[in-house]
Design a protein around this motif. Sequence first.
Motif, PDB file in Angstrom:
ATOM      1  N   LEU A   1       1.093 -11.201 -13.350  1.00  0.00           N
ATOM      2  CA  LEU A   1       1.572 -10.849 -12.006  1.00  0.00           C
ATOM      3  C   LEU A   1       2.721  -9.880 -12.211  1.00  0.00           C
ATOM      4  CD1 LEU A   1       2.007 -14.365 -10.362  1.00  0.00           C
ATOM      5  CD2 LEU A   1       0.067 -12.815 -10.109  1.00  0.00           C
ATOM      6  N   THR A   2       2.878  -8.899 -11.335  1.00  0.00           N
ATOM      7  CA  THR A   2       3.993  -7.960 -11.490  1.00  0.00           C
ATOM      8  C   THR A   2       5.205  -8.390 -10.652  1.00  0.00           C
ATOM      9  OG1 THR A   2       3.347  -6.558  -9.631  1.00  0.00           O
ATOM     10  CG2 THR A   2       2.369  -6.048 -11.796  1.00  0.00           C
ATOM     11  N   THR A   3       5.099  -9.595 -10.060  1.00  0.00           N
ATOM     12  CA  THR A   3       6.271 -10.153  -9.362  1.00  0.00           C
ATOM     13  C   THR A   3       6.532 -11.541  -9.930  1.00  0.00           C
ATOM     14  OG1 THR A   3       4.907 -11.240  -7.699  1.00  0.00           O
ATOM     15  CG2 THR A   3       5.670  -9.010  -7.178  1.00  0.00           C
TER      16      THR A   3
ATOM     17  N   SER B   1       4.220   3.828  -8.035  1.00  0.00           N
ATOM     18  CA  SER B   1       3.147   3.018  -8.640  1.00  0.00           C
ATOM     19  C   SER B   1       3.775   2.102  -9.691  1.00  0.00           C
ATOM     20  CB  SER B   1       2.097   3.920  -9.291  1.00  0.00           C
ATOM     21  OG  SER B   1       2.657   4.663 -10.372  1.00  0.00           O
ATOM     22  N   GLU B   2       3.053   1.057 -10.042  1.00  0.00           N
ATOM     23  CA  GLU B   2       3.547   0.117 -11.068  1.00  0.00           C
ATOM     24  C   GLU B   2       3.003   0.567 -12.427  1.00  0.00           C
ATOM     25  OE1 GLU B   2       2.990  -4.012  -9.398  1.00  0.00           O
ATOM     26  OE2 GLU B   2       5.119  -3.625  -9.090  1.00  0.00           O
ATOM     27  N   HIS B   3       1.679   0.693 -12.527  1.00  0.00           N
ATOM     28  CA  HIS B   3       1.123   1.292 -13.740  1.00  0.00           C
ATOM     29  C   HIS B   3       1.425   2.791 -13.720  1.00  0.00           C
ATOM     30  CE1 HIS B   3      -1.146  -2.490 -13.460  1.00  0.00           C
ATOM     31  NE2 HIS B   3      -1.112  -2.428 -14.779  1.00  0.00           N
TER      32      HIS B   3
ATOM     33  N   LEU C   1      -2.211   0.333  -4.840  1.00  0.00           N
ATOM     34  CA  LEU C   1      -2.835  -0.737  -4.047  1.00  0.00           C
ATOM     35  C   LEU C   1      -3.354  -1.797  -5.024  1.00  0.00           C
ATOM     36  CD1 LEU C   1      -4.019  -1.481  -1.155  1.00  0.00           C
ATOM     37  CD2 LEU C   1      -6.065  -0.210  -1.851  1.00  0.00           C
ATOM     38  N   HIS C   2      -3.121  -3.069  -4.718  1.00  0.00           N
ATOM     39  CA  HIS C   2      -3.613  -4.171  -5.553  1.00  0.00           C
ATOM     40  C   HIS C   2      -4.538  -5.073  -4.739  1.00  0.00           C
ATOM     41  CE1 HIS C   2       0.077  -3.845  -8.432  1.00  0.00           C
ATOM     42  NE2 HIS C   2      -0.874  -2.987  -8.733  1.00  0.00           N
ATOM     43  N   LEU C   3      -5.773  -5.213  -5.215  1.00  0.00           N
ATOM     44  CA  LEU C   3      -6.715  -6.153  -4.599  1.00  0.00           C
ATOM     45  C   LEU C   3      -6.806  -7.358  -5.533  1.00  0.00           C
ATOM     46  CD1 LEU C   3      -8.317  -3.008  -4.129  1.00  0.00           C
ATOM     47  CD2 LEU C   3      -9.073  -4.505  -2.290  1.00  0.00           C
TER      48      LEU C   3
ATOM     49  N   PHE D   1      -4.739  -8.464  -0.454  1.00  0.00           N
ATOM     50  CA  PHE D   1      -4.399  -7.172  -1.050  1.00  0.00           C
ATOM     51  C   PHE D   1      -3.069  -6.705  -0.481  1.00  0.00           C
ATOM     52  CE2 PHE D   1      -5.729  -4.386   2.492  1.00  0.00           C
ATOM     53  CZ  PHE D   1      -6.662  -5.181   3.169  1.00  0.00           C
ATOM     54  N   HIS D   2      -2.386  -5.868  -1.233  1.00  0.00           N
ATOM     55  CA  HIS D   2      -1.033  -5.423  -0.885  1.00  0.00           C
ATOM     56  C   HIS D   2      -0.766  -4.120  -1.624  1.00  0.00           C
ATOM     57  CE1 HIS D   2      -0.617  -7.669  -4.665  1.00  0.00           C
ATOM     58  NE2 HIS D   2       0.334  -6.774  -4.921  1.00  0.00           N
ATOM     59  N   CYS D   3       0.461  -3.627  -1.474  1.00  0.00           N
ATOM     60  CA  CYS D   3       0.761  -2.317  -2.030  1.00  0.00           C
ATOM     61  C   CYS D   3       2.180  -2.267  -2.598  1.00  0.00           C
ATOM     62  CB  CYS D   3       0.659  -1.333  -0.864  1.00  0.00           C
ATOM     63  SG  CYS D   3       0.174   0.285  -1.330  1.00  0.00           S
ATOM     64  N   HIS D   4       2.407  -1.360  -3.544  1.00  0.00           N
ATOM     65  CA  HIS D   4       3.754  -1.116  -4.084  1.00  0.00           C
ATOM     66  C   HIS D   4       4.065   0.359  -3.900  1.00  0.00           C
ATOM     67  CE1 HIS D   4       3.774  -5.052  -6.240  1.00  0.00           C
ATOM     68  NE2 HIS D   4       2.469  -4.850  -6.219  1.00  0.00           N
ATOM     69  N   TRP D   5       5.314   0.696  -3.592  1.00  0.00           N
ATOM     70  CA  TRP D   5       5.681   2.082  -3.382  1.00  0.00           C
ATOM     71  C   TRP D   5       7.136   2.303  -3.761  1.00  0.00           C
ATOM     72  CZ3 TRP D   5       4.435  -1.329   0.610  1.00  0.00           C
ATOM     73  CH2 TRP D   5       5.515  -1.770   1.389  1.00  0.00           C
TER      74      TRP D   5
HETATM   75 ZN   LIG Z   1       0.928  -6.025  -6.677  1.00  0.00          ZN
END
Ligand SMILES: [Zn+2]
Length: 269
Positions: A202-204, A107-109, A120-122, A95-99
């Motif tokens: 994937l968002t990356t 947030s991404e969404h 947070l992405h699990l 899990f990880h996070c985007h900011w």
């Molecule tokens: Zn992510």
Amino acid sequence: NTMSLDWGYTDDNGPSTWAEKYPLAAGARQSPVDIDTSKATSDNSLVDREIDWSYPSNCSYRIVNTGYGWRVDTYGDDTALSGGPLSEVYKLEQFHCHWGATNDEGSEHTVDGKSYAAELHLVHWNSEKYSSFKEAASQPDGLAVLGVFMEIGNADNAELEKIISLIPKIIHKGQDSQASFDLDFGSLLPESKHYWTYLGSLTTPPCNECVIWTVFKEPITISERQLEVFRSLKSVGEEDAIEPEEGKLVKNYRPPLPLGNRVLRECGP
Ligand SMILES: [Zn+2]
Ligand SMILES: NS(=O)(=O)c1ccc(C(=O)N2CCc3cc(O)c(O)cc3[C@H]2c2ccccc2)cc1
């Protein structure tokens, strides 16, 4: 030069440039998306198909600075995610996070155009159908990612604090720290299990279109101080001699892509 990453979040290597080196990034099933709540259908295919998760309370973890943020690698043996839109049981991989640089983005969404301060992405993989995370990541139903919005509140998030307390050990890209703590995932997730779900990626980079996304409607809260600790991470290694203020990971989110003709389903009001 060594400093130029082949992708990232700055003007010269950010999301608008990714498709040059990662053609999947220009696909029709990309993530994140803006969740237009008026488009969400609550067909009864999901009715009372709650998302079920079981994570161990005490486990050993490895937190690593990927250069794009922090990531906690779990050893997903006795983890399980099922129900909701999922037809099989998925195992937690990491899990990880985007900011963002300020609290009004990150947030991404987004929800009806609104950004949260972080997400947070699990990340889980379909261990029933595939034999490895890597293999699953090349399949349309290979990964299941739970997205949890994070908004700024007065109180620290006690569970996240166990992770945040390790960040000073991984300030530079490539650094990692082994820790075993009793993480109560249940409190990293919102109380309400209501969610939206859609098929995405994937968002990356490489932006594989292999993710069944489930985004919880209710955010969890994190304090401003905790978010500042995220922003203190560096995207460069210890050996990259740069100014102290340079290389800070203040932003690592991909802006929304068109939903196109994908179905957005919801479960719960
Ligand atoms: Zn992510
Ligand atoms: N934001 S997200 O869509 O939830 C996401 C999920 C998984 C991953 C992930 O675990 N990996 C493996 C490590 C990795 C390292 C990279 O430098 C990178 O650009 C992407 C990843 C992805 C990944 C997953 C599957 C195949 C290739 C890469 C990354 C992002």
